[in-house]
Design a protein around this motif. Structure first.
Motif, mmCIF file in Angstrom:
data_model
loop_
_atom_site.group_PDB
_atom_site.id
_atom_site.type_symbol
_atom_site.label_atom_id
_atom_site.label_comp_id
_atom_site.label_asym_id
_atom_site.label_seq_id
_atom_site.Cartn_x
_atom_site.Cartn_y
_atom_site.Cartn_z
ATOM 1 N N ARG B 288 0.769 -1.253 -0.067
ATOM 2 C CA ARG B 288 0.109 -0.120 0.151
ATOM 3 C C ARG B 288 0.874 1.222 0.029
ATOM 4 N N ALA B 289 1.829 1.165 0.721
ATOM 5 C CA ALA B 289 2.774 2.363 0.971
ATOM 6 C C ALA B 289 3.470 2.594 -0.385
ATOM 7 N N GLY B 290 3.735 1.396 -1.055
ATOM 8 C CA GLY B 290 4.766 1.624 -2.318
ATOM 9 C C GLY B 290 3.826 2.155 -3.337
ATOM 10 N N LEU B 291 2.513 1.659 -3.286
ATOM 11 C CA LEU B 291 1.596 2.306 -4.341
ATOM 12 C C LEU B 291 1.211 3.743 -4.198
ATOM 13 N N ALA B 292 1.335 3.948 -2.801
ATOM 14 C CA ALA B 292 0.806 5.415 -2.462
ATOM 15 C C ALA B 292 2.035 6.349 -2.749
ATOM 16 N N ASP B 293 3.258 6.032 -2.708
ATOM 17 C CA ASP B 293 4.540 6.858 -2.833
ATOM 18 C C ASP B 293 4.870 6.871 -4.410
ATOM 19 N N GLY B 294 4.323 5.764 -5.275
ATOM 20 C CA GLY B 294 4.510 5.706 -6.591
ATOM 21 C C GLY B 294 5.665 4.783 -7.147
ATOM 22 N N THR B 295 6.289 4.121 -6.055
ATOM 23 C CA THR B 295 7.356 2.912 -6.289
ATOM 24 C C THR B 295 6.691 1.751 -7.161
ATOM 25 N N ILE B 296 5.351 1.615 -6.658
ATOM 26 C CA ILE B 296 4.611 0.775 -7.573
ATOM 27 C C ILE B 296 3.752 1.506 -8.350
ATOM 28 N N ASP B 297 3.755 1.406 -9.903
ATOM 29 C CA ASP B 297 3.061 2.430 -10.808
ATOM 30 C C ASP B 297 1.555 2.223 -10.755
ATOM 31 N N ALA B 298 1.322 1.001 -10.754
ATOM 32 C CA ALA B 298 -0.265 0.444 -11.089
ATOM 33 C C ALA B 298 -0.752 -0.441 -10.448
ATOM 34 N N VAL B 299 -2.161 -0.429 -10.452
ATOM 35 C CA VAL B 299 -2.893 -1.600 -10.004
ATOM 36 C C VAL B 299 -3.417 -2.306 -11.111
ATOM 37 N N ALA B 300 -2.992 -3.548 -11.129
ATOM 38 C CA ALA B 300 -3.429 -4.518 -12.276
ATOM 39 C C ALA B 300 -4.131 -5.901 -11.562
ATOM 40 N N THR B 301 -5.279 -6.105 -12.229
ATOM 41 C CA THR B 301 -6.114 -6.968 -11.284
ATOM 42 C C THR B 301 -5.556 -8.452 -11.264
ATOM 43 N N ASP B 302 -4.819 -8.985 -12.327
ATOM 44 C CA ASP B 302 -4.488 -10.334 -12.571
ATOM 45 C C ASP B 302 -5.821 -11.437 -12.391
ATOM 46 N N HIS B 303 -6.707 -10.631 -13.075
ATOM 47 C CA HIS B 303 -8.193 -11.251 -13.103
ATOM 48 C C HIS B 303 -8.045 -12.680 -13.648
ATOM 49 N N ALA B 304 -8.249 -13.748 -12.988
ATOM 50 C CA ALA B 304 -7.787 -15.131 -13.418
ATOM 51 C C ALA B 304 -9.223 -16.170 -13.100
ATOM 52 N N PRO B 305 -9.998 -16.127 -14.008
ATOM 53 C CA PRO B 305 -11.206 -16.877 -13.723
ATOM 54 C C PRO B 305 -10.739 -18.573 -14.024
ATOM 55 N N HIS B 306 -11.655 -19.117 -13.030
ATOM 56 C CA HIS B 306 -11.386 -20.580 -12.883
ATOM 57 C C HIS B 306 -12.541 -21.453 -13.149
ATOM 58 N N ALA B 307 -12.856 -22.598 -13.743
ATOM 59 C CA ALA B 307 -13.995 -23.339 -13.598
ATOM 60 C C ALA B 307 -14.174 -23.796 -12.378
ATOM 61 N N VAL B 308 -15.501 -24.141 -12.022
ATOM 62 C CA VAL B 308 -15.821 -24.418 -10.516
ATOM 63 C C VAL B 308 -14.720 -26.177 -10.308
ATOM 64 N N GLU B 309 -14.814 -26.767 -11.151
ATOM 65 C CA GLU B 309 -13.904 -27.884 -10.848
ATOM 66 C C GLU B 309 -12.455 -27.720 -10.372
ATOM 67 N N ASP B 310 -11.985 -26.646 -11.011
ATOM 68 C CA ASP B 310 -10.400 -26.412 -10.865
ATOM 69 C C ASP B 310 -10.475 -25.895 -9.488
ATOM 70 N N LYS B 311 -11.432 -25.206 -8.699
ATOM 71 C CA LYS B 311 -11.352 -24.641 -7.408
ATOM 72 C C LYS B 311 -11.987 -25.255 -6.337
ATOM 73 N N GLU B 312 -13.021 -26.488 -6.848
ATOM 74 C CA GLU B 312 -13.703 -27.035 -5.603
ATOM 75 C C GLU B 312 -13.040 -28.224 -5.580
#
Lengths: 188, 428, 306
Positions: B288-312
């Motif tokens: 959080r601190a790194g994002l706030a001070d700009g050391t980390i430039d961006a929020v990126a989701t890494d949105h990773a959908p998985h079918a039910v059987e791959d998580k259950e």
């Protein structure tokens, strides 16, 4: 605990047997056992059903030794694992099962319990005995028979017959487990 | 198509009206009035530039049962995004001009966000030899971001060549920093908790060692480097050091690494299994601190959908990854805006301006001023709601925020002046 | 008791003591009997769901359930629908639909029993999950120590070997410390988990320094494959530094005992003459395992189903 109701006053209890009565009843049963066993008295094993059957069996043995001069064997058999009502109750801790080293094969076993009610405890004890050996005969001694049998079981030695309603509670207190000797009836 | 947005607080400032015309912002000011325009009441809403995601898995082609370009685009629009970078680990892998153009076309057909394909760095993501990076850059998809995400470009010589080669078309290598020899069989962050749970540890050093190596390589060859999903306090320190030396390095952090910790693994519910893994609270605070001070430039989701059987399933058998597009902005509001670490301008910078710059996207991450492309979103910052996975637009249900109350609701999203979301509902 | 036995870390002192006391009573009730069977769980069905080969643990649970008159179904993952790709959840729901009251599960994945417990209505007993826990092994170890030494409070236990990959070590660490024992882990640093510092134990790299102060030495199985991943250089070096041989046995106090969860690598972590010595409780542990598992099944299944 927050929100718990005020303690309900105990139902009025009636003292059915006092300490002197309990002692007299135990003496009488001891005499009856001696008489009924006759020459077979040394073969007798008094097997108490925990919790209160166990000290009762020890007392009986003490009185028999005093009256007849014969030391009879004493044991206990825990019936918890043989009960048919386990699924209706919570799990309970187990108690001792201790039998004389020579076992019970061919001997005269007298089961000892405090109260005879439905008969289910006695049935469980009989089941347990069957797994433990093959006695010549099994008899039953109880301090109180309060009726309401659910099985064809009858005691050979009864300290006191007490007609009760199903709603009533019969409580036996013994010095070894409760600090005092008395039998109480509670409830309407 | 003309739209008049009434009373929106641009970047959280004073209420103003915005007139959207012909895909651009035609005017911004007090009490605009135009006849024939569709009026959107934005009283109390915050207007931000349309969000840009550098890191989305759309699963098409190959795992259309988990997500498609269309369902992922809808989820993105509902989350306030107007552009998403689609990662290359599809089946077939996006390592040729043909595959990246296919994904790009599917995105155009869906028409909800600009789908920007990411090209694989190496053929088949195998880490052995370079894919045809130039062909992908020159294709209709105009690929500028290259990544083997899911796999680290572990071979240092290959990484060096990739960094150098993409300079020719102003590309950037987005590295999934994970030293594979240190993470064999790894299941969660290595530490006290992994020791107790008996799950093989993923040491922070396996990420930090690769980042340290790569910033040195980027400095040496004078290339741009982007670091995916930074997850540890140590990584933030290395990035801070590299930036202070003038290395051309940028970095992203995921919403889940800004909010959740490894303690989620105690349930053994693999909805919390992700790579890199959830870390400690100290890491969360450093990110959080790194994002706030700009050391980390961006929020990126890494949105990773998985079918039910791959998580259950058992934890170890489950695939890593979690949904992120629809809750990303809410998580940032909770983790950074509400504690006062970032203002609305800061949110716009980390979620739109800088990611667009890293991806070299022209029409996104622009200020909300007259003449600029009308890519923007309207957010109700006061709304709070409990996340219900069944209500998500994604085809998958693996949201780590299920049952959690989060602040902020995206009320509307506009892509080149056209509403893709209105009243919190996708329009197509 | 809770509805499931998933981990020793979950047991408080009262629960753990209840299991040990119950096992002792069962032992006493069955001692010297010809009919080693109790009717307690008649009509109940226990499924042994084993995803890993472990004949000894499976047989122990099977015997425990049968002595309590439960019906036992052994479901081995090999040669079943599991090998055709059926998921753990589908398998569990299938077994439950057939009327199982308890599932005893052995699985290579840490946490698999926790997942099962979330899917089924019956009880789940962890019979070993990955590198996480093996709670009934720890219970039988504690029971064995208590029988031999008469107590657990203040007993000094050295657990020696591959702690990193050992579910037995994890369960024993939590259970024995809950019961008041003082546990010392002895291993090369490569075979101790990062994070061991947060456990309620002492850590030592030097077996010879620990032995004279130990009341119990618990040797863990060390798999030779670990050598290939450089956890230690060679079997010879491991056995010299961390193996229990006759010479080291002599350094133990007079009353001290030697334990091993089995199966043993004779000559690797334990010398043959040590395994067979009078101090060794290895055969006793196996016998005690049945009683302890009977106690667990009774306590989980004996009462009213919730």
């Amino acid at each position: 605990m927050a929100g718990s109701p005020a303690p309900v006053p105990e139902n009025p209890s009636t003292v059915l047997l006092g300490a002197a009565d309990v002692a007299r009843v135990v003496d009488r049963i001891a005499h009856q056992v001696i008489e009924k066993a006759g020459d077979a008295l040394p073969d007798v094993v008094l097997v108490g059903i925990p919790t209160r059957g166990a000290p009762l069996a020890r007392r009986l043995a003490g009185r028999i030794a005093a009256f007849a001069g014969t030391a009879v064997d004493v044991g206990t058999v825990d019936i918890t694992l043989y009960r048919d009502d386990l699924r209706m109750r919570g799990v309970r801790a187990l108690e001792d099962t201790l039998l004389p080293a020579e076992g019970i094969d061919g001997r005269l076993v007298v089961l000892v319990d405090d109260v005879l009610f439905s008969g289910r405890s006695v049935r469980a004890a009989l089941d347990a005995l069957r797994d433990l050996g093959r006695p010549r005969a099994v008899q039953l001694a109880v301090l109180v028979d309060r009726g309401h049998r659910e099985l064809p079981i009858r005691a050979d030695y009864v300290g006191k017959n007490v007609p009760t309603s199903r709603a009533q509670k019969v409580r036996v207190h013994l010095a070894e487990t409760d600090g005092t000797d008395e039998v109480l009836v509670t409830g309407a | 198509m003309t739209t008049l947005i009434k009373g929106a607080r641009v970047l959280g400032g004073d209420p103003a009206d915005l007139l959207l015309e012909d895909g651009r912002i035609a005017a911004v000011g007090g009490r605009l009035s135009v006849t024939g325009a569709t009026v959107v009441d934005a009283d109390g809403l915050v207007a931000l530039p349309g969000l840009v995601d550098l890191h989305t898995h759309l699963r098409e082609p190959g795992r259309e049962d988990a997500e498609t370009v269309e369902t992922g685009s809808r989820a993105a629009a509902l989350g306030g995004f107007t552009a998403v970078h689609a990662m290359a680990n599809t089946d077939p892998v996006a390592d040729t001009a043909g595959v990246v153009e296919q994904v790009w076309r599917l995105g155009r057909q869906a028409g909800l966000v600009d789908v920007v394909p990411v090209g694989a760095v190496t053929v088949g993501l195998r880490g052995e030899r370079l894919a045809e990076l130039g062909a992908m850059a020159d294709s209709a998809a105009r690929v500028r971001v290259f990544s083997d995400d899911g796999h680290c470009v572990a071979d240092p010589a290959l990484m060096r060549r990739a960094l150098e080669y993409v300079k020719a078309f102003d590309g950037v290598v987005a590295q999934h920093a994970e030293e594979p020899r240190l993470t064999a069989g790894a299941q969660m962050n290595e530490g006290d908790l992994s020791a107790r749970l008996g799950l093989t540890g993923w040491p922070a050093a396996a990420e930090e060692a690769v980042i340290a190596r790569d910033v040195l390589l980027a400095e040496h060859v004078g290339a741009r480097l982007h670091v995916c999903h930074v997850s540890t306090a140590g990584s933030v320190e290395i990035l801070r050091w590299a930036k202070s030396r003038g290395v051309q390095v940028t970095a992203e952090v995921t919403p889940h690494h800004l909010l959740l910790t490894e303690s989620c693994a105690e349930s053994y519910d693999p909805v919390f299994k992700v790579n890199p893994p959830l870390r400690t609270d100290a890491d969360v605070q450093a990110l959080r601190a790194g994002l706030a001070d700009g050391t980390i430039d961006a929020v990126a989701t890494d949105h990773a959908p998985h079918a039910v059987e791959d998580k259950e399933s058992e934890w170890a058998q489950a695939r890593p990854g979690m949904l992120g597009l629809e809750q990303a902005l809410s998580v940032v509001v909770q983790a950074l805006v509400e504690p006062g670490l970032l203002d609305w301008a800061g949110v716009a910078d980390r979620m739109a301006v800088r990611p667009a710059a890293i991806g070299r996207l022209d029409g996104h991450g622009r200020p909300l001023t007259p003449g600029e492309p009308a890519n923007l979103l309207l957010l109700d910052p006061a709304a709070r709601s409990v996340v219900d996975p069944a209500a998500l637009a994604s085809r998958s249900r693996n949201s780590p925020y299920a049952g959690r109350e989060l602040p902020g609701r995206v009320v509307a999203t506009f892509l080149r002046g056209e509403a893709t979301v209105l009243d919190g509902k996708a329009l197509r | 008791m809770k509805r499931h036995l998933l981990e020793a870390a979950d047991l408080d002192r009262d629960d753990a003591t209840l299991v040990l006391d119950t096992a002792a009573q069962i032992d006493q009730a069955l001692a010297g009997r010809e009919v080693k069977k109790l009717p307690t769980l008649r009509g109940r069905t226990v499924v042994n769901l084993f995803y890993e080969d472990s004949t000894r643990t499976r047989i122990s649970f099977e015997l425990a359930a049968k002595r309590l008159s439960a019906d036992v179904i052994n479901f081995s993952a090999k040669g079943s629908s599991v090998s055709k790709g059926e998921s753990l959840k589908d398998t569990a729901l299938t077994l439950e639909a057939m009327g199982s009251d308890a599932i005893v599960v052995r699985h290579s994945a840490s946490g698999a029993p926790h997942r099962l417990a979330g899917w089924v209505r019956g009880s789940v007993v962890n019979a070993g999950d990955g590198t996480h826990e093996h709670p009934t092994q720890a219970l039988l170890d504690a029971y064995t120590i208590r029988r031999r030494l008469g107590r657990l409070d203040g007993v000094r236990v050295a657990i020696v070997g591959d702690v990193l990959h050992s579910r037995v070590a994890r369960s024993n660490v939590w259970l024995l410390s809950t019961l008041g024992a003082e546990v010392t882990l002895v291993a090369p640093p490569t075979l101790l988990p990062v994070g061991v510092g947060s456990w309620p134990v002492q850590v030592s790299y030097d077996l010879d320094a620990v032995l004279p102060k130990a009341d119990v030495v618990m040797m863990l199985r060390v798999q030779l494959e670990r050598m290939n991943a450089s956890f230690f250089p060679s079997a010879r070096e491991y056995s010299r530094r961390y193996g229990l041989d006759a010479l080291r046995l002599a350094a133990l106090g007079d009353e001290a005992i030697v334990m091993h969860p089995g199966p043993m690598n004779r000559g690797m972590e334990i010398a043959a003459d040590v395994a067979d010595s009078v101090r060794s409780t290895i055969v006793e542990q196996v016998a005690n395992g049945v009683s302890v598992r009977m106690a667990v099944l009774y306590l989980l299944l004996g009462g009213a189903s919730s």
